[in-house]
Design a protein around this motif. Sequence first.
Motif, PDB file in Angstrom:
ATOM      1  N   CYS A  88       0.820  -1.207   0.000  1.00 46.67           N
ATOM      2  CA  CYS A  88       0.000   0.000   0.000  1.00 46.67           C
ATOM      3  C   CYS A  88       0.859   1.264   0.000  1.00 46.67           C
ATOM      4  CB  CYS A  88      -0.911   0.005   1.221  1.00 46.67           C
ATOM      5  SG  CYS A  88      -2.130   1.326   1.198  1.00 46.67           S
ATOM      6  N   SER A  89       0.340   2.310  -0.643  1.00 49.78           N
ATOM      7  CA  SER A  89       1.063   3.583  -0.690  1.00 49.78           C
ATOM      8  C   SER A  89       1.091   4.281   0.660  1.00 49.78           C
ATOM      9  CB  SER A  89       0.436   4.509  -1.744  1.00 49.78           C
ATOM     10  OG  SER A  89      -0.912   4.775  -1.438  1.00 49.78           O
ATOM     11  N   THR A  90       0.346   3.777   1.636  1.00 49.13           N
ATOM     12  CA  THR A  90       0.500   4.257   3.019  1.00 49.13           C
ATOM     13  C   THR A  90       1.274   3.254   3.861  1.00 49.13           C
ATOM     14  OG1 THR A  90      -1.774   3.501   3.417  1.00 49.13           O
ATOM     15  CG2 THR A  90      -1.449   5.858   3.094  1.00 49.13           C
ATOM     16  N   PHE A  91       1.972   2.332   3.213  1.00 52.43           N
ATOM     17  CA  PHE A  91       2.924   1.412   3.841  1.00 52.43           C
ATOM     18  C   PHE A  91       2.272   0.542   4.912  1.00 52.43           C
ATOM     19  CE2 PHE A  91       7.387   0.425   5.233  1.00 52.43           C
ATOM     20  CZ  PHE A  91       7.932   0.310   3.977  1.00 52.43           C
ATOM     21  N   ASP A  92       1.001   0.191   4.727  1.00 48.37           N
ATOM     22  CA  ASP A  92       0.251  -0.533   5.758  1.00 48.37           C
ATOM     23  C   ASP A  92       0.985  -1.791   6.195  1.00 48.37           C
ATOM     24  OD1 ASP A  92      -1.499   1.387   4.924  1.00 48.37           O
ATOM     25  OD2 ASP A  92      -3.209   0.039   4.710  1.00 48.37           O
ATOM     26  N   SER A  93       1.372  -1.805   7.454  1.00 48.64           N
ATOM     27  CA  SER A  93       2.085  -2.940   8.024  1.00 48.64           C
ATOM     28  C   SER A  93       2.167  -2.728   9.528  1.00 48.64           C
ATOM     29  CB  SER A  93       3.487  -3.089   7.414  1.00 48.64           C
ATOM     30  OG  SER A  93       4.243  -1.896   7.566  1.00 48.64           O
ATOM     31  N   THR A  94       2.715  -3.693  10.225  1.00 45.29           N
ATOM     32  CA  THR A  94       2.896  -3.592  11.673  1.00 45.29           C
ATOM     33  C   THR A  94       4.386  -3.682  11.988  1.00 45.29           C
ATOM     34  OG1 THR A  94       2.850  -5.978  12.109  1.00 45.29           O
ATOM     35  CG2 THR A  94       0.709  -4.846  11.935  1.00 45.29           C
ATOM     36  N   PRO A  95       4.785  -3.466  13.231  1.00 41.90           N
ATOM     37  CA  PRO A  95       6.209  -3.623  13.554  1.00 41.90           C
ATOM     38  C   PRO A  95       6.742  -5.030  13.293  1.00 41.90           C
ATOM     39  CG  PRO A  95       5.124  -2.319  15.240  1.00 41.90           C
ATOM     40  CD  PRO A  95       4.031  -2.843  14.340  1.00 41.90           C
ATOM     41  N   GLU A  96       5.865  -6.001  13.134  1.00 41.66           N
ATOM     42  CA  GLU A  96       6.304  -7.375  12.863  1.00 41.66           C
ATOM     43  C   GLU A  96       6.373  -7.682  11.366  1.00 41.66           C
ATOM     44  OE1 GLU A  96       3.650  -6.722  15.111  1.00 41.66           O
ATOM     45  OE2 GLU A  96       5.239  -6.606  16.637  1.00 41.66           O
ATOM     46  N   GLY A  97       5.744  -6.900  10.532  1.00 44.83           N
ATOM     47  CA  GLY A  97       5.708  -7.138   9.090  1.00 44.83           C
ATOM     48  C   GLY A  97       4.407  -6.627   8.512  1.00 44.83           C
ATOM     49  N   ASN A  98       4.120  -6.867   7.222  1.00 45.19           N
ATOM     50  CA  ASN A  98       4.788  -7.931   6.482  1.00 45.19           C
ATOM     51  C   ASN A  98       5.683  -7.410   5.354  1.00 45.19           C
ATOM     52  OD1 ASN A  98       3.477  -9.849   8.056  1.00 45.19           O
ATOM     53  ND2 ASN A  98       1.852 -10.176   6.576  1.00 45.19           N
ATOM     54  N   ILE A  99       5.773  -6.089   5.208  1.00 39.79           N
ATOM     55  CA  ILE A  99       6.526  -5.554   4.075  1.00 39.79           C
ATOM     56  C   ILE A  99       7.991  -5.958   4.142  1.00 39.79           C
ATOM     57  CG2 ILE A  99       7.337  -3.436   2.978  1.00 39.79           C
ATOM     58  CD1 ILE A  99       4.645  -2.159   3.724  1.00 39.79           C
ATOM     59  N   GLY A 100       8.616  -5.750   5.280  1.00 39.24           N
ATOM     60  CA  GLY A 100      10.032  -6.071   5.411  1.00 39.24           C
ATOM     61  C   GLY A 100      10.341  -7.540   5.210  1.00 39.24           C
ATOM     62  N   PRO A 101       9.684  -8.448   5.944  1.00 37.23           N
ATOM     63  CA  PRO A 101       9.977  -9.876   5.776  1.00 37.23           C
ATOM     64  C   PRO A 101       9.756 -10.380   4.351  1.00 37.23           C
ATOM     65  CG  PRO A 101       8.790  -9.525   7.827  1.00 37.23           C
ATOM     66  CD  PRO A 101       8.797  -8.205   7.107  1.00 37.23           C
ATOM     67  N   VAL A 102       8.678  -9.939   3.706  1.00 32.19           N
ATOM     68  CA  VAL A 102       8.430 -10.398   2.330  1.00 32.19           C
ATOM     69  C   VAL A 102       9.470  -9.817   1.377  1.00 32.19           C
ATOM     70  CG1 VAL A 102       6.825 -10.317   0.384  1.00 32.19           C
ATOM     71  CG2 VAL A 102       5.975 -10.795   2.683  1.00 32.19           C
ATOM     72  N   GLY A 103       9.750  -8.519   1.504  1.00 26.83           N
ATOM     73  CA  GLY A 103      10.736  -7.897   0.630  1.00 26.83           C
ATOM     74  C   GLY A 103      12.096  -8.566   0.722  1.00 26.83           C
ATOM     75  N   VAL A 104      12.532  -8.846   1.947  1.00 28.86           N
ATOM     76  CA  VAL A 104      13.832  -9.498   2.137  1.00 28.86           C
ATOM     77  C   VAL A 104      13.812 -10.922   1.594  1.00 28.86           C
ATOM     78  CG1 VAL A 104      15.413 -10.388   3.898  1.00 28.86           C
ATOM     79  CG2 VAL A 104      14.558  -8.051   4.060  1.00 28.86           C
ATOM     80  N   ALA A 105      12.729 -11.657   1.819  1.00 27.70           N
ATOM     81  CA  ALA A 105      12.643 -13.036   1.333  1.00 27.70           C
ATOM     82  C   ALA A 105      12.714 -13.086  -0.197  1.00 27.70           C
ATOM     83  CB  ALA A 105      11.351 -13.684   1.822  1.00 27.70           C
ATOM     84  N   LEU A 106      12.019 -12.177  -0.863  1.00 26.98           N
ATOM     85  CA  LEU A 106      12.073 -12.138  -2.329  1.00 26.98           C
ATOM     86  C   LEU A 106      13.476 -11.779  -2.809  1.00 26.98           C
ATOM     87  CD1 LEU A 106       8.710 -10.286  -3.038  1.00 26.98           C
ATOM     88  CD2 LEU A 106       9.163 -12.723  -3.347  1.00 26.98           C
ATOM     89  N   ALA A 107      14.107 -10.807  -2.135  1.00 30.33           N
ATOM     90  CA  ALA A 107      15.461 -10.409  -2.528  1.00 30.33           C
ATOM     91  C   ALA A 107      16.441 -11.567  -2.374  1.00 30.33           C
ATOM     92  CB  ALA A 107      15.905  -9.207  -1.684  1.00 30.33           C
TER      93      ALA A 107
END
Length: 428
Positions: A88-107
């Motif tokens: 989301c363009s408002t970076f919807d996520s929590t301190p646990e994820g999921n943007i960071g964990p998914v982004g790193v896993a794909l990378a």
Amino acid sequence: MLLGVIADDFTGASDIANTIAKGIAPEGGLRTVQYLGVPAAPAAADVEAGVISLKSRSIPAAEAVAQSLAALDWLLAQGCRQIVFKYCSTFDSTPEGNIGPVGVALARRLDVRGVIACPAFPDAGRSVYMGHLFVGNRLLNESGMEHHPLNPMTDPDLRRWLARQGTGPVGLIDWPTLQRGTVATRAALDAAAARGEQLVIADAIRNDDLLALAEACADARLLTGGSGIALGLPRNFIRRGAAHGGTPDVHGIGGPEAILVGSCSRATRAQIERHRASHPVFAIDVDQVMEGRLTVQDIVAFIRANRDTAPLAYSSSDPDQVAALQKKYGRETVAHTLDALFASAAKELFESGTRRIVVGGGETSGAVVSALGITSFRIGPEIDPGVPVLVSEAGAGLGMALKSGNFGAEDFFAKALDAISGTGADAR
């Protein structure tokens, strides 16, 4: 297939599919299909961009990672040269994820570092400056998103937010660096990769910045961001001769209509009030739903009784009311119950002949589309920035619009039904 997208919710998938299908003048965009979940069969031969819609934004991070990697495997099997992880363009996520964990896993799966992370979408008022996300002229945590019922956004510093999600060091391509051009931006990304920064926040305050990022990342295997990050990607493929470009073209869908709204955003509440002025509206009382006194049949009966008048049923409330209901019944219980209610209503309406369905809210959209059993949509004309007409690929004869909570003009709902039928302003 040239370009593959993994989206963490259904409305966001429609948003970026719209961006890719529309492209930018004069080149236009790519032939784009939105898939509902990871497909079980190969894509059609004419598909140039595939967008996989997951419902992974608010589930446990490990599950989001597993679903996203499965989507990646399918896209790579279709021959995709570039992958985008869309959130989301408002970076919807929590301190646990999921943007960071998914982004790193794909990378890690793609063995890349220095991967852009840019949620900016200037056309919808989202911009990033010095690593901080703004909504209009307010910082993210002062925009109303701090009251989001599932993912309250309380920190506008995206590097700090990602670091809390366990991504390790997060880099930054600041706006002055971006203004120095493609070579400087590419060098900064290479330097971030050399420092071991897998994700790099990129500033962007206007569409030209997003186009510059796309040019700098023309050869990147992976990008992450809001739909704006894809703005210049079709042009890269078209200019290289890998695609011809064009504009979205689907046949209009007529027939009975329904509007189902589960978003509680400020923008959605204003859209409901605008719609109420000239169309029938049904407010869903959450207490009555939780106590079993308001059922699917009540919603279906309202929609059927108001055929051809753009009937709208909604469960939206202001932040204080939402908080009180969550405290009374439990946040997850309320969300699950309402999603199931809308999904069941949509399924019954569709099975009895409703062929134009507009849905407001990401979680609600995911629940509705899953219940309908549709597996893919062709992308049609844009209704409002970020929201296209969707027409089912199979023979179901279904037209939809899936609206993220904060998207759309105040007259969106009636306009969306017209656009699905091919009688909107763009069709004329």
